[in-house]
Design an enzyme around this catalytic site. Sequence first.
Site, PDB file in Angstrom:
ATOM      1  N   ASP A 166       0.834  -1.199   0.000  1.00  0.00           N
ATOM      2  CA  ASP A 166       0.000   0.000   0.000  1.00  0.00           C
ATOM      3  C   ASP A 166       0.872   1.253   0.000  1.00  0.00           C
ATOM      4  O   ASP A 166       0.477   2.283  -0.529  1.00  0.00           O
ATOM      5  CB  ASP A 166      -0.949  -0.030   1.200  1.00  0.00           C
ATOM      6  CG  ASP A 166      -2.021  -1.071   0.977  1.00  0.00           C
ATOM      7  OD1 ASP A 166      -3.051  -0.743   0.372  1.00  0.00           O
ATOM      8  OD2 ASP A 166      -1.771  -2.242   1.315  1.00  0.00           O
TER       9      ASP A 166
HETATM   10  O1  MRU Z   1      -7.757  -3.041   2.882  1.00  0.00           O
HETATM   11  P1  MRU Z   1      -7.468  -3.418   1.459  1.00  0.00           P
HETATM   12  O2  MRU Z   1      -8.227  -4.617   1.009  1.00  0.00           O
HETATM   13  O3  MRU Z   1      -7.577  -2.257   0.529  1.00  0.00           O
HETATM   14  O4  MRU Z   1      -5.902  -3.840   1.495  1.00  0.00           O
HETATM   15  C1  MRU Z   1      -5.320  -4.223   0.285  1.00  0.00           C
HETATM   16  C2  MRU Z   1      -3.892  -4.622   0.430  1.00  0.00           C
HETATM   17  O5  MRU Z   1      -3.278  -4.560   1.477  1.00  0.00           O
HETATM   18  C3  MRU Z   1      -3.191  -5.021  -0.842  1.00  0.00           C
HETATM   19  O6  MRU Z   1      -2.207  -5.979  -0.584  1.00  0.00           O
HETATM   20  C4  MRU Z   1      -2.544  -3.793  -1.474  1.00  0.00           C
HETATM   21  O7  MRU Z   1      -3.463  -2.747  -1.517  1.00  0.00           O
HETATM   22  C5  MRU Z   1      -2.029  -4.070  -2.862  1.00  0.00           C
HETATM   23  S1  MRU Z   1      -3.336  -4.364  -3.978  1.00  0.00           S
HETATM   24  C6  MRU Z   1      -2.567  -4.617  -5.462  1.00  0.00           C
END
Ligand code: MRU
Length: 368
Positions: free
Chosen positions: A251
């Site tokens: 992220d």
């Molecule tokens: O809370 P989320 O579902 O948005 O978290 C998503 C993640 O942690 C993913 O691993 C990250 O955003 C990469 S998505 C290509």
Amino acid sequence: MEPVSSLQSICYKRGSLQLLDQRKLPLETIYLDIQDAADGWSAIRDMVVRGAPAIAIAAALSLAVEVFNLKAFNGTSDDAASFINKKLEYLVSSRPTAVNLSDAATKLKEVTSKAAATASEAQSIFQAYIEAAEIMLKDDVSSNKAIGSYGASFLQHQLKNSKRLSILTHCNTGSLATAGYGTALGVIRAVHTEGLLERAYCTETRPFNQGSRLTAFELVHDNIPATLIADSAAAALMKDGRVDAVIVGADRVAANGDTANKIGTYSLALCAMNHKIPFYVAAPLTSIDLSLTSGKEIVIEERSPKELTHSGGGLGEQVAASGISVWNPAFDVTPANLIAGIITEKGVITKMSSDAFDIKDFVQKVDQ
Ligand code: MRU
């Protein structure tokens, strides 16, 4: 507008946007109509759409639909640019950790202010904005395919002793978390396409179950040999020697390589280090935040206690004792010393020393 596959989280054509309600997967496939930035903000905050790249693209396109369908706009080109900038700042406030959203907002603001410098009509600003947002949708898919290809050839080279690879992944980083194909799951797709995949293992990813609901859905959809495990079973699976590599998404990646990703990623990295299993991060350069020197500066989103006390990501029945207090961080930070490499659309970033990456140097080199 029909989605091309049940894995398409973003359905867009000029003037119209639908988002696949990922809270209802895998049992129901429901697309929600997104009319404007306010709808986009709620869809992101409520995790109708989630995953760092998909969040950024859904936000950008929600505003593109709003400005395309504006009945009238009484203002100058500068007014149009500030109208867009305000909406982008609002969209960025939907969720704090994933940097792709603020990175997209910064780039789109640059487009509108550049357009405002030459254009006199507000309409020209809106047009420039819409075209730039649409390019982001397209570029994301090609970037993910590049990550997949670099990742597969890098793993093939690194793990040449293993005939076929068994790869463990966490959360959902596939087509549903992006505009298509995926990052870490994109690498698994590419390894599978190369005939080098023995098995993919995906964790449940409590409390929102992105692994059991979304990643398992994509792996079954693509007939990729795969097994779902409980988050707490990962260490035992590694101890059994059934994991050749761990690949996760990101992220936000700081300049030294410290990486924020779904809660539970740090535990997986510690287990992998203990079992001498290489741990990789797969992410586009838009997930890298060079303004942060280390992961200590990354803001970690905390989400509703109901996501733990109730099933279905908080929307279902009560499953925890009433009255218990809850700590529900949505992400954690894995320090660079636990990461073997960062797989991007411009190649794999490897370490200069055991503890850190020099990502600034890599980005400068690939940007030349
Ligand atoms: O809370 P989320 O579902 O948005 O978290 C998503 C993640 O942690 C993913 O691993 C990250 O955003 C990469 S998505 C290509």
